[in-house]
Design a protein around this motif. Structure first.
Motif, short mmCIF file in Angstrom:
data_model
loop_
_atom_site.label_atom_id
_atom_site.label_comp_id
_atom_site.label_asym_id
_atom_site.label_seq_id
_atom_site.Cartn_x
_atom_site.Cartn_y
_atom_site.Cartn_z
N PHE A 36 0.82 -1.20 0.00
CA PHE A 36 0.00 0.00 0.00
C PHE A 36 0.86 1.25 0.00
O PHE A 36 0.52 2.25 -0.65
N ALA A 37 1.95 1.20 0.70
CA ALA A 37 2.82 2.38 0.80
C ALA A 37 3.24 2.84 -0.60
O ALA A 37 3.25 4.04 -0.91
N ILE A 38 3.54 1.88 -1.44
CA ILE A 38 4.07 2.24 -2.75
C ILE A 38 2.97 2.79 -3.67
O ILE A 38 3.19 3.76 -4.41
N VAL A 39 1.78 2.21 -3.62
CA VAL A 39 0.71 2.74 -4.48
C VAL A 39 0.24 4.09 -3.94
O VAL A 39 -0.17 4.97 -4.71
N HIS A 40 0.29 4.25 -2.62
CA HIS A 40 -0.12 5.53 -2.04
C HIS A 40 0.85 6.62 -2.46
O HIS A 40 0.45 7.74 -2.79
#
Lengths: 190, 147
Positions: A36-40
């Motif tokens: 999630f961190a990367i897509v966020h």
């Protein structure tokens, strides 16, 4: 969360309460916070939420996989992202098509040599140019559909320019690193 | 007085400063370009991404962001990944075609070679030919081989 399951990765990162109808929860489990961190970082939680909500439920998993893939590509190559991989693959296709054309020309010439002379009236001399005509296929049509917008772009087409360059891509040529880990609809030959 | 705001500032309804990060890459004559990237990435993310890059790379980055956004809007499930899928498939198809043709060429070549050997057989040792054909080589008189 009162004895229930732990919050999903997105709600943990966003520091909010993870409701039971959280749109992110099925796709961003708490044991993989990096996903999630990367897509966020690339798309933003709000945009992802809107995108997912606009899709039918059975398509959301694939959408998340492709978003993760694109976000990873963008992090790896901040200038070209996924487009670098597309450019690399297009170059590969072009080279293979040339090899195919050469092979087809070769076999055509061999077959012409094997035919008896009286069966070849007024036939065109088998040159490479003629043989190359046989090498065309439907690939270009499929790609042109996607590339057609590039010619309408106000700036110079990244796709058309990139095909002419030696190497744009910083992506692992095997492509396996970017294979989404689920869904048979991704035909990467898993 | 004509507006000199870039497409981004027009879209965001704000004043376009002289050092606007978007103005060079999102001109006012193409509002769709910024609308797409804003829809998928968000203005703030696009601004950060461009800021983090050296100036000479920003144009390409803006182009690729627009391309990705366009693909994602066209195909909300797979976006650019759909194109990568197609390309991988095409690579596989073309490789199969090449392999098939190369096998045919090799086969024709082997066939032509053995035909050639048969045609010039009178000048060769029949036992040699028999070995090539995998036959027993029990002939003493070469003239009896062909009758």
């Amino acid at each position: 969360m009162g004895g229930g399951s732990s919050p999903c990765a997105s709600c943990k990162l966003l520091r909010r309460r993870c409701t039971k109808d959280c749109v992110f929860a099925p796709y961003f489990p708490p044991d993989d916070p990096h996903k999630f961190a990367i897509v966020h970082k690339v798309f933003g939680a709000s945009n992802i939420s809107k995108m997912l909500q606009e899709l039918p439920v059975h398509k959301r998993a694939d959408a998340v996989s492709s978003l993760v893939y694109e976000a990873n590509s963008r992090m790896r190559d901040p200038v070209y992202g996924c487009v670098g991989a597309i450019s690399y693959l297009q170059n590969q296709v072009a080279q293979l098509q040339m090899q195919l054309a050469v092979a087809q020309a070769e076999i055509y010439c061999i077959q012409m040599q094997q035919e008896p002379p009286n069966l070849q009236p007024q036939m065109v001399e088998p040159t490479d140019e003629n043989c190359l005509l046989f090498a065309s296929n439907d690939l270009d049509y499929n790609l042109q559909q996607y590339l057609s917008f590039a010619s309408s772009s106000s700036s110079s087409s990244v796709m058309q320019d990139s095909v002419k360059r030696e190497s744009l891509c910083t992506v692992d040529p095997s492509g396996d690193q970017f294979v989404p880990k689920r869904s048979p609809t991704y035909m990467f030959g898993m | 007085m004509a507006s000199t705001r870039c497409a981004a500032c027009k879209y965001l309804r704000r004043r376009c400063p002289s050092d606007c990060i978007f103005s060079l890459y999102f001109p006012s004559n193409n509002p769709q370009r910024f609308a797409y990237v804003h829809k998928i990435f968000g203005a703030s993310n696009v601004g950060k991404m461009l800021q983090d890059l050296p100036v000479h790379r920003r144009a390409d980055a803006a182009d690729s962001l627009y391309y990705e956004a366009h693909c994602r809007i066209k195909d909300p499930v797979y976006g650019c990944v759909g194109i990568i899928n197609i390309l991988h498939q095409e690579i596989h198809n073309v490789q199969c075609q090449i392999a098939k043709i190369q096998a045919e060429i090799a086969f024709i070549g082997t066939h032509a070679q053995s035909d050639q050997q048969l045609q010039i057989a009178p000048n060769l040792d029949p036992n040699f030919l028999a070995e090539q054909k995998g036959l027993s080589n029990s002939f003493d008189d070469s003239s009896t081989w062909f009758f």
